[in-house]
Design a protein around this motif. Structure first.
Motif, mmCIF file in Angstrom:
data_model
loop_
_atom_site.group_PDB
_atom_site.id
_atom_site.type_symbol
_atom_site.label_atom_id
_atom_site.label_comp_id
_atom_site.label_asym_id
_atom_site.label_seq_id
_atom_site.Cartn_x
_atom_site.Cartn_y
_atom_site.Cartn_z
ATOM 1 N N GLU A 292 51.458 39.153 21.739
ATOM 2 C CA GLU A 292 51.132 38.872 20.336
ATOM 3 C C GLU A 292 52.396 38.733 19.488
ATOM 4 O O GLU A 292 52.501 37.831 18.648
ATOM 5 C CB GLU A 292 50.237 39.987 19.780
ATOM 6 C CG GLU A 292 48.870 40.029 20.445
ATOM 7 C CD GLU A 292 48.095 41.305 20.170
ATOM 8 O OE1 GLU A 292 46.861 41.267 20.325
ATOM 9 O OE2 GLU A 292 48.701 42.347 19.807
ATOM 10 N N LEU A 293 53.371 39.599 19.727
ATOM 11 C CA LEU A 293 54.617 39.558 18.962
ATOM 12 C C LEU A 293 55.412 38.284 19.232
ATOM 13 O O LEU A 293 55.937 37.666 18.306
ATOM 14 C CB LEU A 293 55.460 40.801 19.255
ATOM 15 C CG LEU A 293 54.920 42.085 18.649
ATOM 16 C CD1 LEU A 293 55.513 43.310 19.339
ATOM 17 C CD2 LEU A 293 55.205 42.123 17.157
ATOM 18 N N ASN B 135 60.980 44.346 8.476
ATOM 19 C CA ASN B 135 60.286 43.067 8.373
ATOM 20 C C ASN B 135 60.604 42.165 9.547
ATOM 21 O O ASN B 135 60.032 41.110 9.673
ATOM 22 C CB ASN B 135 60.693 42.336 7.087
ATOM 23 C CG ASN B 135 59.893 42.783 5.901
ATOM 24 O OD1 ASN B 135 58.756 43.206 6.039
ATOM 25 N ND2 ASN B 135 60.485 42.702 4.738
ATOM 26 N N LYS B 136 61.538 42.542 10.366
ATOM 27 C CA LYS B 136 61.959 41.668 11.454
ATOM 28 C C LYS B 136 61.125 41.872 12.703
ATOM 29 O O LYS B 136 61.242 41.119 13.639
ATOM 30 C CB LYS B 136 63.432 41.885 11.761
ATOM 31 C CG LYS B 136 64.305 41.433 10.615
ATOM 32 C CD LYS B 136 65.733 41.456 10.995
ATOM 33 C CE LYS B 136 66.518 40.938 9.796
ATOM 34 N NZ LYS B 136 67.852 40.610 10.100
ATOM 35 N N GLY B 137 60.295 42.877 12.712
ATOM 36 C CA GLY B 137 59.487 43.131 13.897
ATOM 37 C C GLY B 137 60.326 43.721 14.995
ATOM 38 O O GLY B 137 61.506 43.991 14.841
ATOM 39 N N VAL B 138 59.737 43.904 16.141
ATOM 40 C CA VAL B 138 60.422 44.580 17.235
ATOM 41 C C VAL B 138 61.150 43.610 18.152
ATOM 42 O O VAL B 138 61.894 44.024 19.009
ATOM 43 C CB VAL B 138 59.423 45.421 18.050
ATOM 44 C CG1 VAL B 138 58.949 46.606 17.257
ATOM 45 C CG2 VAL B 138 58.263 44.595 18.512
ATOM 46 N N ILE B 139 60.928 42.307 17.976
ATOM 47 C CA ILE B 139 61.610 41.357 18.837
ATOM 48 C C ILE B 139 62.588 40.496 18.058
ATOM 49 O O ILE B 139 63.176 39.586 18.604
ATOM 50 C CB ILE B 139 60.610 40.464 19.612
ATOM 51 C CG1 ILE B 139 59.691 39.714 18.667
ATOM 52 C CG2 ILE B 139 59.810 41.269 20.599
ATOM 53 C CD1 ILE B 139 58.820 38.685 19.339
ATOM 54 N N GLY B 140 62.763 40.799 16.777
ATOM 55 C CA GLY B 140 63.738 40.092 15.956
ATOM 56 C C GLY B 140 63.417 38.632 15.746
ATOM 57 O O GLY B 140 64.011 37.765 16.363
ATOM 58 N N LEU C 123 51.557 39.646 10.860
ATOM 59 C CA LEU C 123 51.246 40.582 11.938
ATOM 60 C C LEU C 123 51.942 41.885 11.589
ATOM 61 O O LEU C 123 53.134 41.890 11.286
ATOM 62 C CB LEU C 123 51.761 40.060 13.279
ATOM 63 C CG LEU C 123 51.543 40.981 14.483
ATOM 64 C CD1 LEU C 123 51.323 40.161 15.740
ATOM 65 C CD2 LEU C 123 52.690 41.952 14.698
ATOM 66 N N TRP C 124 51.183 42.976 11.584
ATOM 67 C CA TRP C 124 51.763 44.290 11.372
ATOM 68 C C TRP C 124 51.665 45.051 12.683
ATOM 69 O O TRP C 124 50.584 45.271 13.220
ATOM 70 C CB TRP C 124 51.043 45.058 10.270
ATOM 71 C CG TRP C 124 51.280 44.505 8.887
ATOM 72 C CD1 TRP C 124 51.897 43.330 8.557
ATOM 73 C CD2 TRP C 124 50.896 45.104 7.656
ATOM 74 N NE1 TRP C 124 51.914 43.166 7.197
ATOM 75 C CE2 TRP C 124 51.306 44.242 6.608
ATOM 76 C CE3 TRP C 124 50.238 46.281 7.325
ATOM 77 C CZ2 TRP C 124 51.081 44.531 5.272
ATOM 78 C CZ3 TRP C 124 50.002 46.562 5.991
ATOM 79 C CH2 TRP C 124 50.443 45.704 4.977
ATOM 80 N N CYS C 125 52.811 45.419 13.232
ATOM 81 C CA CYS C 125 52.913 46.133 14.499
ATOM 82 C C CYS C 125 53.047 47.620 14.215
ATOM 83 O O CYS C 125 53.862 48.029 13.382
ATOM 84 C CB CYS C 125 54.135 45.611 15.257
ATOM 85 S SG CYS C 125 54.427 46.441 16.824
ATOM 86 N N ALA D 68 53.567 35.415 17.503
ATOM 87 C CA ALA D 68 53.792 35.435 16.051
ATOM 88 C C ALA D 68 55.194 34.938 15.719
ATOM 89 O O ALA D 68 55.379 34.143 14.790
ATOM 90 C CB ALA D 68 53.576 36.846 15.502
ATOM 91 N N SER D 69 56.158 35.386 16.483
ATOM 92 C CA SER D 69 57.540 34.965 16.255
ATOM 93 C C SER D 69 57.699 33.458 16.450
ATOM 94 O O SER D 69 58.306 32.769 15.628
ATOM 95 C CB SER D 69 58.469 35.721 17.205
ATOM 96 O OG SER D 69 59.807 35.339 17.023
ATOM 97 N N ASN D 70 57.123 32.940 17.522
ATOM 98 C CA ASN D 70 57.219 31.505 17.824
ATOM 99 C C ASN D 70 56.487 30.640 16.806
ATOM 100 O O ASN D 70 56.811 29.473 16.638
ATOM 101 C CB ASN D 70 56.674 31.214 19.224
ATOM 102 C CG ASN D 70 57.581 31.739 20.310
ATOM 103 O OD1 ASN D 70 58.759 32.012 20.087
ATOM 104 N ND2 ASN D 70 57.036 31.905 21.508
ATOM 105 N N HIS D 71 55.484 31.216 16.139
ATOM 106 C CA HIS D 71 54.696 30.462 15.164
ATOM 107 C C HIS D 71 55.048 30.824 13.719
ATOM 108 O O HIS D 71 54.287 30.525 12.802
ATOM 109 C CB HIS D 71 53.192 30.657 15.438
ATOM 110 C CG HIS D 71 52.747 29.966 16.679
ATOM 111 N ND1 HIS D 71 52.912 30.509 17.923
ATOM 112 C CD2 HIS D 71 52.190 28.747 16.863
ATOM 113 C CE1 HIS D 71 52.454 29.664 18.831
ATOM 114 N NE2 HIS D 71 52.016 28.595 18.216
ATOM 115 N N MET D 72 56.201 31.464 13.546
ATOM 116 C CA MET D 72 56.734 31.768 12.214
ATOM 117 C C MET D 72 55.759 32.602 11.378
ATOM 118 O O MET D 72 55.662 32.430 10.169
ATOM 119 C CB MET D 72 57.105 30.478 11.473
ATOM 120 C CG MET D 72 57.989 29.534 12.248
ATOM 121 S SD MET D 72 59.706 29.972 12.231
ATOM 122 C CE MET D 72 60.112 29.543 10.570
#
Length: 147
Positions: A116-117, A139-144, A102-104, A120-124
């Protein structure tokens, strides 16, 4: 070592040439990552969809396949209708589950993007975060996601 058209004796050797050509042709068909494009839709929908098109072009330039459901679903689903919106989000998450990354895009995160974030985080699923101008942030996204 000459990897041209001729063998060691100087005769044309099309077998070697074809083998080398096939290897380079196979590189063209190497599997590409499918990237879920996460960016705002609500608000100025026309402007946000134009930006999403630009983000998709950016993904293609990076050698991947973009998937932007917010360019597709609004053509036949009404984002202002709660039933349609819920169906769209559910279908989008089902598609996201099949994506490699996922690219935010952007610093502001809408409610739909947050869903969505988190998914994605919960599903690795790897999350990459970019500015609105496609400048890499992390690479960590906005929710770490601990990636």
């Amino acid at each position: 070592m000459d990897l041209g058209l001729k063998n060691a004796e100087g005769y044309y050797d099309l077998t070697a040439y074809e083998a080398i050509k096939n290897v380079s042709d196979n590189e063209k068909f190497k599997p590409k990552n499918i990237v879920y494009v996460c960016s705002p839709l609500s608000g100025d929908i026309e402007k946000n969809q134009q930006k999403a098109c630009e983000y998709c072009k950016f993904v293609v330039e990076k050698g991947h396949i973009p998937m932007a459901v917010h360019l597709m679903f609004p053509r036949f689903m009404n984002d202002n209708n709660n039933v349609d919106r819920t169906k769209s989000i559910t279908m989008g998450l089902d598609i996201l589950a099949r994506c490699d990354e996922l690219w935010c895009f952007g610093e502001e995160i809408s409610k739909g993007m947050l869903v969505e974030l988190v998914f994605a985080s919960n599903h690795m699923i790897k999350i990459r975060h970019f500015t609105e101008d496609c400048k890499f942030i992390s690479n960590k996204g906005v929710i770490g996601n601990g990636d």
